[in-house]
Motif scaffolding. Structure first.
Motif, PDB file in Angstrom:
ATOM      1  N   GLU A  34      45.284  55.309  41.321  1.00  0.00           N
ATOM      2  CA  GLU A  34      45.247  53.856  41.533  1.00  0.00           C
ATOM      3  C   GLU A  34      46.488  53.182  40.967  1.00  0.00           C
ATOM      4  O   GLU A  34      47.038  52.251  41.574  1.00  0.00           O
ATOM      5  CB  GLU A  34      43.981  53.288  40.910  1.00  0.00           C
ATOM      6  CG  GLU A  34      42.736  53.731  41.647  1.00  0.00           C
ATOM      7  CD  GLU A  34      41.473  53.603  40.829  1.00  0.00           C
ATOM      8  OE1 GLU A  34      41.565  53.342  39.602  1.00  0.00           O
ATOM      9  OE2 GLU A  34      40.389  53.780  41.405  1.00  0.00           O
ATOM     10  N   VAL A  73      42.133  43.741  47.485  1.00  0.00           N
ATOM     11  CA  VAL A  73      41.216  44.787  47.965  1.00  0.00           C
ATOM     12  C   VAL A  73      41.109  45.903  46.933  1.00  0.00           C
ATOM     13  O   VAL A  73      39.999  46.388  46.639  1.00  0.00           O
ATOM     14  CB  VAL A  73      41.680  45.328  49.336  1.00  0.00           C
ATOM     15  CG1 VAL A  73      40.921  46.576  49.716  1.00  0.00           C
ATOM     16  CG2 VAL A  73      41.519  44.261  50.400  1.00  0.00           C
ATOM     17  N   GLY A  77      37.732  46.999  44.828  1.00  0.00           N
ATOM     18  CA  GLY A  77      37.300  48.396  44.854  1.00  0.00           C
ATOM     19  C   GLY A  77      37.223  49.007  43.465  1.00  0.00           C
ATOM     20  O   GLY A  77      36.273  49.732  43.133  1.00  0.00           O
TER      21      GLY A  77
END
Length: 132
Positions: A34, A73, A77
């Motif tokens: 990420e 987004v 998430g």
């Protein structure tokens, strides 16, 4: 007659803490993935698109807005995965995702600040003047 498990033996996600090895095996790769996505999207998604625009402010603004949307987004998430990890009592996964959420918030603040700074009127300009 069928034997049913007593309530204490049923497996619920919140009844037992996730094993530390499994937790770390999930937390570390997700943290790296990420974080790398946020950095690469900043460099290639926004940076190269702004460079390719060659001064066209409309394309630069569109790239900045698209980047902000993608980071939103990712932030949503990451927070959903953090909540799920909290339900499964995976302590390190929750901590890793909250760190990524803080990083995503920092990226959003920086992107919004750059957008506001690029659309600011000139310093000597009166706000409601006809020439600003």
């Amino acid at each position: 007659m069928t034997n049913t498990l007593p309530a204490s033996e049923r497996r619920r996600p919140w009844s037992h803490r996730t094993r530390q090895g499994v937790d770390l095996a999930l937390a570390i790769p997700l943290l790296l993935l990420e974080t790398a996505w946020l950095v690469l999207d900043w460099m290639f998604g926004l940076g190269l698109e702004a460079w390719a625009a060659q001064g066209d402010q409309d394309r630069i603004d569109a790239a900045a807005l698209a980047h902000i949307g993608r980071v939103w987004v990712v932030l949503i998430g990451v927070l959903v995965v953090a909540v799920l990890a909290g339900v499964f009592r995976a302590r390190w996964t929750v901590i890793a995702h909250l760190l990524v959420a803080l990083l995503a918030c920092g990226v959003l603040v920086t992107a919004q600040h750059q957008r506001d700074h690029s659309h600011a009127p000139p310093p000597g300009c009166v706000r409601y003047s006809a020439h600003c």
